[in-house]
Design a protein around this motif. Structure first.
Motif, PDB file in Angstrom:
ATOM      1  N   THR A   2      19.779   9.394  -0.913  1.00 21.39           N
ATOM      2  CA  THR A   2      20.580   9.960   0.163  1.00 21.39           C
ATOM      3  C   THR A   2      19.761  10.558   1.286  1.00 21.39           C
ATOM      4  O   THR A   2      20.218  10.639   2.397  1.00 21.39           O
ATOM      5  CB  THR A   2      21.513  11.054  -0.383  1.00 21.39           C
ATOM      6  N   TYR A   3      18.575  11.013   0.998  1.00 29.00           N
ATOM      7  CA  TYR A   3      17.743  11.565   2.055  1.00 29.00           C
ATOM      8  C   TYR A   3      16.300  11.255   1.717  1.00 29.00           C
ATOM      9  O   TYR A   3      15.880  11.300   0.575  1.00 29.00           O
ATOM     10  CB  TYR A   3      17.984  13.057   2.293  1.00 29.00           C
ATOM     11  N   SER A   4      15.561  10.886   2.728  1.00 21.69           N
ATOM     12  CA  SER A   4      14.260  10.306   2.464  1.00 21.69           C
ATOM     13  C   SER A   4      13.148  11.314   2.225  1.00 21.69           C
ATOM     14  O   SER A   4      12.172  10.992   1.591  1.00 21.69           O
ATOM     15  CB  SER A   4      13.880   9.362   3.599  1.00 21.69           C
ATOM     16  N   SER A  10      22.720  11.115  -6.745  1.00 29.65           N
ATOM     17  CA  SER A  10      23.846  10.205  -6.546  1.00 29.65           C
ATOM     18  C   SER A  10      25.163  10.969  -6.577  1.00 29.65           C
ATOM     19  O   SER A  10      25.233  12.113  -7.042  1.00 29.65           O
ATOM     20  CB  SER A  10      23.847   9.125  -7.633  1.00 29.65           C
ATOM     21  N   ARG A  11      26.169  10.311  -6.135  1.00 28.36           N
ATOM     22  CA  ARG A  11      27.524  10.863  -6.153  1.00 28.36           C
ATOM     23  C   ARG A  11      27.922  11.273  -7.570  1.00 28.36           C
ATOM     24  O   ARG A  11      28.618  12.276  -7.760  1.00 28.36           O
ATOM     25  CB  ARG A  11      28.457   9.794  -5.590  1.00 28.36           C
ATOM     26  N   ASN A  33      25.969  10.558   3.345  1.00 32.15           N
ATOM     27  CA  ASN A  33      24.888  11.035   2.486  1.00 32.15           C
ATOM     28  C   ASN A  33      24.579  12.516   2.731  1.00 32.15           C
ATOM     29  O   ASN A  33      24.091  13.202   1.836  1.00 32.15           O
ATOM     30  CB  ASN A  33      23.629  10.189   2.702  1.00 32.15           C
ATOM     31  N   SER A  34      24.885  13.012   3.914  1.00 30.56           N
ATOM     32  CA  SER A  34      24.647  14.431   4.185  1.00 30.56           C
ATOM     33  C   SER A  34      25.475  15.315   3.250  1.00 30.56           C
ATOM     34  O   SER A  34      25.033  16.406   2.881  1.00 30.56           O
ATOM     35  CB  SER A  34      24.944  14.768   5.649  1.00 30.56           C
ATOM     36  N   HIS A  35      26.643  14.852   2.843  1.00 30.11           N
ATOM     37  CA  HIS A  35      27.447  15.636   1.901  1.00 30.11           C
ATOM     38  C   HIS A  35      26.784  15.683   0.530  1.00 30.11           C
ATOM     39  O   HIS A  35      26.879  16.691  -0.174  1.00 30.11           O
ATOM     40  CB  HIS A  35      28.869  15.076   1.788  1.00 30.11           C
ATOM     41  N   LEU A  36      26.111  14.613   0.156  1.00 31.07           N
ATOM     42  CA  LEU A  36      25.425  14.609  -1.132  1.00 31.07           C
ATOM     43  C   LEU A  36      24.236  15.564  -1.130  1.00 31.07           C
ATOM     44  O   LEU A  36      23.968  16.222  -2.134  1.00 31.07           O
ATOM     45  CB  LEU A  36      24.978  13.190  -1.491  1.00 31.07           C
ATOM     46  N   SER A  37      23.529  15.646  -0.011  1.00 36.48           N
ATOM     47  CA  SER A  37      22.404  16.588   0.027  1.00 36.48           C
ATOM     48  C   SER A  37      22.910  18.030   0.081  1.00 36.48           C
ATOM     49  O   SER A  37      22.358  18.907  -0.584  1.00 36.48           O
ATOM     50  CB  SER A  37      21.460  16.285   1.193  1.00 36.48           C
ATOM     51  N   MET A  38      23.968  18.299   0.832  1.00 39.43           N
ATOM     52  CA  MET A  38      24.524  19.662   0.883  1.00 39.43           C
ATOM     53  C   MET A  38      25.111  20.081  -0.464  1.00 39.43           C
ATOM     54  O   MET A  38      25.118  21.266  -0.790  1.00 39.43           O
ATOM     55  CB  MET A  38      25.608  19.759   1.954  1.00 39.43           C
ATOM     56  N   ALA A  39      25.604  19.108  -1.222  1.00 42.59           N
ATOM     57  CA  ALA A  39      26.246  19.420  -2.507  1.00 42.59           C
ATOM     58  C   ALA A  39      25.275  20.043  -3.502  1.00 42.59           C
ATOM     59  O   ALA A  39      25.705  20.689  -4.461  1.00 42.59           O
ATOM     60  CB  ALA A  39      26.877  18.156  -3.097  1.00 42.59           C
ATOM     61  N   LYS A  40      23.981  19.903  -3.267  1.00 46.57           N
ATOM     62  CA  LYS A  40      22.997  20.558  -4.139  1.00 46.57           C
ATOM     63  C   LYS A  40      23.126  22.087  -4.058  1.00 46.57           C
ATOM     64  O   LYS A  40      22.713  22.790  -4.960  1.00 46.57           O
ATOM     65  CB  LYS A  40      21.584  20.115  -3.768  1.00 46.57           C
TER      66      LYS A  40
END
Length: 193
Positions: A2-4, A10-11, A33-40
């Motif tokens: 999602t981010y390099s 993953s979702r 993909n920004s939502h996946l990184s923020m979800a951390k």
């Protein structure tokens, strides 16, 4: 991935957010993909989601104008990820590909009305660093918008200021849906990323 710059989860790693992810996907046509990184950081993701819902749910601005302001702000900041997202979002909101491709010359374009041009003047000025907005922008905006609408315009710009920094800093990878939109709809019209 999602981010390099950090790698990505993953979702499936965020099963407790699946219902929210489906709602986002329904609105945007894909899960950014920004939502996946923020979800951390669950509190960050929840707060961001509430802010985005508030801004995109404006009662004072149309959804097409919200997306055009977001695109102008992202163009001004230079965030390619957000430019692809906001151009795709503008298209989903009913803005023609020709109008989207014309946004960099909006001042001369007949595709934009005077109200839109006033909002875009602020978005392009406020999207750069350092911020180039001036009192004159607001004097012009007050000819066409209520104070509540102007607050919402600034809210869109501020939201995308956050997203532009978030995605450029993390090197968020672009999803296929907005990438294909830019390649298929805008590049043939002269769009350059």
């Amino acid at each position: 991935m999602t981010y390099s710059h950090l790698g990505g989860d993953s979702r499936k790693s965020f099963k407790d957010l699946e219902e929210e992810f489906q709602s986002i996907e329904s609105f945007m046509g894909y899960l950014p993909n920004s939502h996946l990184s923020m979800a951390k950081n669950p509190k960050l993701h929840a707060s961001f989601s509430l802010l985005a819902q508030s801004i995109f749910g404006s009662k004072h601005l149309t959804i097409d104008l919200i997306n055009l302001i977001a695109l102008a702000s992202s163009l001004s900041s230079g965030c390619k990820y957000c430019q692809a997202h906001t151009s795709h979002g503008a298209s989903r909101a009913g803005v023609s590909s020709e109008k989207i491709a014309d946004i960099l010359k909006y001042k001369e374009s007949t595709k934009f009305n005077i109200n839109e041009k006033a909002a875009l003047d602020l978005a392009f000025s406020a999207g750069v660093t350092p911020n180039a907005s001036k009192k004159e922008h607001f004097i012009k905006l007050q000819k066409y918008y209520t104070d509540d609408a102007i607050i919402d315009i600034v809210g869109v710009i501020a939201l995308f200021g956050f997203l532009n920094r978030w995605n450029d800093t993390l090197g968020t990878n672009l999803e296929n849906v907005p990438k294909e939109f830019v390649e298929n709809e805008l590049e043939p019209l002269g769009w350059k990323d």
